[in-house]
Design a protein around this motif. Structure first.
Motif, PDB file in Angstrom:
ATOM      1  N   GLY A  46      75.618  46.566 -35.942  1.00 10.47           N
ATOM      2  CA  GLY A  46      74.894  45.579 -36.604  1.00 10.47           C
ATOM      3  C   GLY A  46      73.495  45.545 -37.204  1.00 10.47           C
ATOM      4  N   ASP A  47      72.772  46.533 -36.156  1.00 12.68           N
ATOM      5  CA  ASP A  47      71.101  46.396 -36.132  1.00 12.68           C
ATOM      6  C   ASP A  47      71.124  47.431 -37.683  1.00 12.68           C
ATOM      7  N   VAL A  48      69.657  47.201 -38.188  1.00 10.88           N
ATOM      8  CA  VAL A  48      69.529  47.938 -39.472  1.00 10.88           C
ATOM      9  C   VAL A  48      68.639  49.179 -39.007  1.00 10.88           C
ATOM     10  N   VAL A  49      68.855  50.129 -39.631  1.00  8.02           N
ATOM     11  CA  VAL A  49      67.774  51.304 -39.532  1.00  8.02           C
ATOM     12  C   VAL A  49      67.501  51.466 -40.968  1.00  8.02           C
ATOM     13  N   GLN A  57      65.642  42.969 -42.353  1.00 11.16           N
ATOM     14  CA  GLN A  57      65.153  42.995 -40.757  1.00 11.16           C
ATOM     15  C   GLN A  57      65.772  44.188 -40.303  1.00 11.16           C
ATOM     16  N   PRO A  58      65.106  45.169 -40.334  1.00  9.12           N
ATOM     17  CA  PRO A  58      65.334  46.657 -39.848  1.00  9.12           C
ATOM     18  C   PRO A  58      64.694  46.448 -38.338  1.00  9.12           C
ATOM     19  N   LYS A  59      65.326  47.144 -37.596  1.00 15.08           N
ATOM     20  CA  LYS A  59      64.809  47.470 -35.996  1.00 15.08           C
ATOM     21  C   LYS A  59      64.008  48.514 -35.945  1.00 15.08           C
ATOM     22  N   ALA A  60      64.465  49.576 -36.664  1.00 10.62           N
ATOM     23  CA  ALA A  60      63.638  51.121 -36.592  1.00 10.62           C
ATOM     24  C   ALA A  60      63.551  51.347 -37.871  1.00 10.62           C
ATOM     25  N   VAL A  61      62.249  52.038 -38.370  1.00  8.15           N
ATOM     26  CA  VAL A  61      61.998  52.673 -39.728  1.00  8.15           C
ATOM     27  C   VAL A  61      61.497  53.805 -39.425  1.00  8.15           C
ATOM     28  N   PHE A  62      61.848  54.932 -40.393  1.00  3.42           N
ATOM     29  CA  PHE A  62      61.598  56.364 -40.258  1.00  3.42           C
ATOM     30  C   PHE A  62      60.583  56.403 -41.527  1.00  3.42           C
ATOM     31  N   VAL A  76      53.220  46.280 -42.199  1.00  3.69           N
ATOM     32  CA  VAL A  76      54.569  45.584 -42.431  1.00  3.69           C
ATOM     33  C   VAL A  76      55.132  44.969 -40.956  1.00  3.69           C
ATOM     34  N   ALA A  77      55.151  45.926 -40.096  1.00  4.63           N
ATOM     35  CA  ALA A  77      55.774  45.469 -38.778  1.00  4.63           C
ATOM     36  C   ALA A  77      55.151  44.204 -38.156  1.00  4.63           C
ATOM     37  N   LYS A  78      53.667  43.952 -38.594  1.00  2.64           N
ATOM     38  CA  LYS A  78      52.967  42.718 -38.125  1.00  2.64           C
ATOM     39  C   LYS A  78      53.633  41.592 -38.405  1.00  2.64           C
ATOM     40  N   VAL A  79      54.394  41.592 -39.862  1.00  2.00           N
ATOM     41  CA  VAL A  79      55.068  40.505 -40.307  1.00  2.00           C
ATOM     42  C   VAL A  79      56.477  40.640 -40.112  1.00  2.00           C
ATOM     43  N   ARG A 110      58.958  40.857 -37.774  1.00  2.00           N
ATOM     44  CA  ARG A 110      58.866  41.157 -36.076  1.00  2.00           C
ATOM     45  C   ARG A 110      60.131  41.872 -35.562  1.00  2.00           C
ATOM     46  N   SER A 111      61.058  42.024 -36.674  1.00  2.00           N
ATOM     47  CA  SER A 111      62.339  42.662 -36.098  1.00  2.00           C
ATOM     48  C   SER A 111      62.302  44.404 -35.929  1.00  2.00           C
ATOM     49  N   ILE A 112      61.095  44.642 -36.419  1.00  5.98           N
ATOM     50  CA  ILE A 112      60.612  46.325 -36.342  1.00  5.98           C
ATOM     51  C   ILE A 112      60.121  46.546 -34.804  1.00  5.98           C
TER      52      ILE A 112
END
Length: 208
Positions: free
Chosen positions: A68-71, A115-120, A132-135, A137-139
């Motif tokens: 269910g998490d988003v990558v 709402q991604p949890k991890a980003v490449f 982007v991650a400062k806004v 917060r799911s990242i």
């Protein structure tokens, strides 16, 4: 009068995407699967891609990336791309793609929804993703597919992984969402399109 094809019906296997792809990769062994032009035309065999998928899925599982998490991928085409995709699927996670030349505001429009949890990322857009991650917060994790010294690289992620952490008991059905690409269609802002494991396995089976 109904028309029929002289060819046999296509039988869609009742398996999830990860199972389908890992099984296929195992059949082609040392044949070349990927040539990465972004890395000096370095080539990878099907065996190597399969091994990297298992390592990447193990790393994701240890980090707590789960069903269910988003990558998200916000990087150019490279050998890491298919590895991250199948590894994400193996964990039951959802992969969402993003244009690496997007501005901060363009990425936000997408990531506030997904709402991604991890980003490449690539080195070039790492700073943008930090903002982007400062806004969004799911990242929790930003990885680079390049050799960025300011965050964990894809290479470091999989080289430190232990297959003891491989997610072996994830229950994934064909109706679970696998992929969340964004498309604007003809007008308006991009919108997420939910593609299931069954959708993608069906397409791959038909193409084969």
């Amino acid at each position: 009068m109904p028309l029929g094809s002289p060819l046999p019906d296509v039988v869609i296997p009742k398996v999830n995407f990860s199972h389908y792809v890992l099984d296929l990769l195992g059949k082609y062994g040392d044949d070349v699967a990927v040539i990465d032009e972004s890395d000096g035309a370095k080539s990878y065999t099907y065996r190597q891609i399969r091994e990297n998928i298992i390592k990447c899925a193990s790393a994701f599982n240890k980090l707590g990336i789960k069903k269910g998490d988003v990558v998200a991928t916000c990087c150019g085409n490279c050998a890491a791309y298919p590895v991250v995709f199948v590894a994400s699927a193996t964990c039951g996670s959802i992969m969402s793609t993003c244009n690496p030349i997007y501005t901060k505001d363009e990425i936000l429009k997408q990531f506030v929804q997904s709402q991604p949890k991890a980003v490449f990322v690539n080195d070039e857009n790492y700073d943008t993703m930090v903002e982007v991650a400062k806004v969004v917060r799911s990242i929790k994790y930003i990885f680079s597919v390049d050799s960025n010294q300011r965050c964990t690289s894809f290479h470091d992620l999989i080289s430190k992984a232990s297959t003891r952490d491989f997610p072996r008991n994830v229950k994934i059905s064909q109706d679970d969402v696998l992929l969340l690409p964004y498309s604007s269609g003809t007008t308006g802002l991009p919108k997420g399109v939910m593609l299931t494991h069954g959708n993608v396995v069906s397409c791959l089976t038909i193409v084969r």
